[in-house]
Design an enzyme around this catalytic site. Structure first.
Site, PDB file in Angstrom:
ATOM      1  N   ASN A   1     -26.746  13.049  38.817  1.00 47.29           N
ATOM      2  CA  ASN A   1     -26.499  11.553  38.850  1.00 47.29           C
ATOM      3  C   ASN A   1     -27.462  10.583  39.254  1.00 47.29           C
ATOM      4  OD1 ASN A   1     -24.018  12.297  37.939  1.00 47.29           O
ATOM      5  ND2 ASN A   1     -23.025  12.373  39.803  1.00 47.29           N
TER       6      ASN A   1
ATOM      7  N   SER B   1     -19.323  14.034  44.178  1.00 43.74           N
ATOM      8  CA  SER B   1     -20.478  13.749  43.427  1.00 43.74           C
ATOM      9  C   SER B   1     -21.238  12.649  43.983  1.00 43.74           C
ATOM     10  CB  SER B   1     -19.872  13.292  41.980  1.00 43.74           C
ATOM     11  OG  SER B   1     -18.942  12.131  42.208  1.00 43.74           O
TER      12      SER B   1
ATOM     13  N   GLU C   1     -23.995  22.137  40.360  1.00 45.93           N
ATOM     14  CA  GLU C   1     -25.225  21.815  41.253  1.00 45.93           C
ATOM     15  C   GLU C   1     -24.694  22.384  42.528  1.00 45.93           C
ATOM     16  OE1 GLU C   1     -27.239  17.703  40.178  1.00 45.93           O
ATOM     17  OE2 GLU C   1     -25.204  17.545  41.032  1.00 45.93           O
TER      18      GLU C   1
ATOM     19  N   HIS D   1     -20.952  21.095  42.978  1.00 45.42           N
ATOM     20  CA  HIS D   1     -20.575  19.939  42.073  1.00 45.42           C
ATOM     21  C   HIS D   1     -20.423  20.349  40.646  1.00 45.42           C
ATOM     22  CE1 HIS D   1     -22.060  15.996  40.269  1.00 45.42           C
ATOM     23  NE2 HIS D   1     -20.736  16.141  40.536  1.00 45.42           N
TER      24      HIS D   1
END
Length: 712
Positions: free
Chosen positions: A496, A425, A458, A446
């Site tokens: 993120n 991540s 992702e 991800h």
């Protein structure tokens, strides 16, 4: 027509994989129903069977593209009444009618089935029935809202109408939504035999009796009052008043009670027109279209030819690895788990079994199916079984050299066709791939935690990643029921990176005198599933701290962690998993703000009326995300505004009723966003400096969706 006067009406759109009730289809269906009525009255037709020629679906509902074009309540109501007339014609045919449901049956397709006298469903796993209209901000407008409560009773009908959840054939039979469930083998012939028997005088199938408690509630004025009141409270709790469709559904069902079907249909049509022309419905239909684009994947090169994954390897048997293994096994893949410790493998297997047990308890699986799923998972500390893997996902500790070592060892063990994926991540996919002989086979996959709940994946393309690796991984994510988004490697990837400044801004707001309750309350009022400070607890204060520092190192001072959050990390609190963070937790449940939270963040008591206003809190939280999204597009981490919006909705719970982060930015206009950010920047906070792309769009009078359109 056959020799016995049985008419067989088959739906089969030659240009689509599933049947959709477009305007031409409904027009033709209306003509057929009128023909059937004439022939039935003359004695030529003695019974009618409705079925689909598709192998996996009956009818998947109305044409979403047509719904998206409706602009006025009158136009929406007229469309509702047009469909109602067709289905009233089916209901009033003077001969037995059967809907033979095999595969997916949604919305308008299920409403057609309700207009028939008999409904039978195949026992195939693909057979499912639902009214998903509420998820689009509308209601079943061709008689579904009116007929369903009359068929299965108020409690069950409200549950289906308000949730949009799907039912298996077995569950539908239990509720009385279908009259019989028959074997998928020879299903159509079985349906014909039933119609033939009914025409010859056999009794109609007997519906399942409603539960006594449901009949008791529905059978008295007090019971109905309790039922409607409870449903209203549930709606308010779950929607926060942001979604009008559930409330209107409840009103229509309540007002229709005791009225004729015609009067109920009129109420339904009026409500449908109001909802379909609303901004909320427009936004929800837009989100549906984004999801459909992701599902089709026509923008992903080579997806149609992508190799399937029958054998999966998972390295790292923590909660994430165990969750990935269980999900893959749930969807039919063989999985080999690997870790350096036997105890970790055993723990991951126990975790996977607990997820299968929950699926059984929720009636998503039979015990036999859950046992078969667990049999597909094995594990150990060696590399046995990895040579046969089509895809290997690494989910070990977030340390670059550890991950590089894992992949160097894997590269010599797996087949040449095997795709390698990291679930990192925060680390660079390119940096991990740098030590490989064949970096083209490596990419990021991800997942978000918990794996079995969070829909987003992702798919992270590195500089060397091949189209084939992306296509295989994207296809596998779809098979797992996920919503995949392809992004380019970069700090924090997409979600993120946008989430980082949003969470960080919450700390700055506290520093300026806002209360924890105010910051999180404004975010929830905006529509977020939880506030940013509560989300920090959910992610884990330690994990959030590591991710925030990584973004700071990679992106510079505008990502500098806020002092309150730095102090929170230094306090040793872990958040929900440790029982204490910004909030206090007991038995894994949040119990309110932890009394020592302000002290842990080196803050005094929040200002009484002297801190940032609620409007400022909202704008600083939301606009900082739009600003970072603009930088992501400029950096080509994402190439379409649609991808940013879908990722934020699926990965963070950004409110779907707003249509997406950048859709909101377009509605406010980039010029307004840039000017508002500039006012915050003038107060001395350089982190609010409008992104160059945002300023460019403001100058050019363009929106994000115009400048970065979706392809495919």
């Amino acid at each position: 027509m056959d020799d016995e006067g049985l008419a067989h009406v088959t739906f089969d759109d030659p240009n689509r994989s599933a049947n959709i009730l477009t305007e031409p289809v409904m027009r033709r269906l209306g003509e057929i129903v009128r023909e059937l009525r004439r022939d039935a009255e003359s004695g030529r037709v003695r019974g009618v069977l409705f079925s689909s020629a598709k192998t996996h679906s009956f009818i998947v509902g109305a044409d979403i593209e047509a719904i998206a074009q409706v602009e006025s309540p009158d136009e929406g109501a007229e469309g509702s009444r047009t469909g109602q007339v067709v289905y009233l014609g089916i209901e009033r045919l003077p001969v037995p009618t059967i809907a033979a449901i095999h595969g997916t049956c949604l919305g308008g397709g299920l409403e057609l089935a309700l207009a028939c006298r008999i409904r039978i469903a195949s026992d195939h796993p693909d057979t499912s029935l639902a009214f998903p209209e509420v998820l689009l901000g509308i209601l079943p407008a061709w008689g579904g809202t009116s007929r369903l409560p009359r068929l299965i009773g108020l409690p069950a009908a409200l549950d289906l109408l308000l949730s949009g959840r799907s039912l298996s054939a077995r569950s539908a039979k239990r509720l009385g939504l279908v009259d019989e469930m028959r074997s998928a083998g020879g299903f159509l012939e079985s349906a014909k035999d039933l119609l033939r028997a009914v025409v010859r005088g056999a009794s109609l199938p007997t519906p399942s009796p409603r539960p006594f408690s449901a009949r008791l509630l529905e059978g008295s004025a007090l019971g109905r009052w309790i039922l409607f009141r409870a449903a209203g409270r549930r709606i308010e709790k779950e929607t926060g008043g942001h979604y009008p469709a559930p409330r209107r559904i409840l009103e229509v069902v309540k007002s229709s009670r005791g009225r004729s079907l015609e009067a109920a249909l009129d109420l339904e049509a009026t409500a449908a027109g109001e909802l379909i022309a609303s901004s909320v419905s427009t936004h929800l239909v837009h989100v549906f279209q984004l999801r459909e684009r992701a599902r089709r994947g026509s923008h992903v090169p080579g997806l149609a030819e992508a190799r399937g994954v029958t054998a999966l390897g998972v390295v790292g048997a923590g909660v994430m690895g165990g969750g990935i293994a269980q999900l893959a096994a749930y969807h039919g893949a063989r999985v080999r788990l690997r870790d350096v410790r036997h105890e970790a493998v055993a723990q991951a297997l126990r975790y996977a079994r607990s997820l299968f047990d929950k699926a059984v308890n929720r009636r998503k699986l039979e015990k036999r199916e859950a046992a078969q799923g667990m049999e597909r998972i094995s594990g150990g500390v060696d590399g046995a079984g990895f040579g046969a893997a089509d895809l290997v996902i690494e989910a070990v500790v977030e340390k670059l050299e550890v991950k590089r070592g894992v992949f160097r060892e894997l590269e010599g063990r797996v087949s040449k066709q095997c795709v390698l994926a990291t679930n990192t991540s925060s680390l660079s996919v390119d940096a991990i791939a740098a030590s490989l002989k064949h970096p083209e086979r490596l990419l990021g996959m991800h997942f978000f935690n918990p794996v079995h709940k969070m829909p987003l994946v992702e798919v992270v393309r590195g500089r060397a990643t091949s189209n084939e690796a992306v296509a295989v991984t994207y296809a596998f994510a779809l098979r797992l029921g996920k919503v995949p988004i392809v992004v380019r490697d970069g700090p924090g990837f997409l979600v993120n990176r946008i989430l980082g400044p949003y969470l960080n801004e919450a700390g700055f707001l506290l520093q300026e005198g806002a209360s924890i309750a105010a910051v999180d309350g404004v975010a929830r009022q905006f529509g977020m599933p939880m506030g940013p400070l509560r989300l920090i607890d959910e992610i884990g204060i330690d994990i959030m701290g590591h991710a925030g520092e990584a973004l700071h190192v990679a992106l510079g001072d505008r990502m500098a962690p806020s002092p309150p959050l730095v102090a929170l990390g230094a306090s040793g609190r872990l958040g929900r998993k440790g029982g204490v963070g910004v909030y206090l937790y007991e038995d894994d449940r949040e119990k309110g703000v932890e009394p020592g939270a302000y002290e842990a963040m080196n803050l005094g008591s929040p200002s009484q009326g002297g801190g940032p206003s609620r409007e400022e809190i909202r704008d600083r939280l939301v606009l900082t995300m739009i600003n970072e999204a603009a930088r992501i597009l400029a950096d080509e981490v994402a190439t379409a505004a649609a991808d940013v919006d879908l990722a934020m909705i699926m990965g963070t719970g950004f409110p779907p009723f707003r249509g997406g982060l950048l859709r909101l930015g377009d509605e406010r206009h980039p010029r307004w966003v840039a000017e508002r950010l500039a006012t915050f920047e003038r107060d001395g906070a350089s982190r609010f400096a409008p992104a160059p792309l945002l300023l460019q769009l403001a100058r050019e009078d363009r929106g994000f969706y115009d400048a970065f359109p979706a392809r495919g």
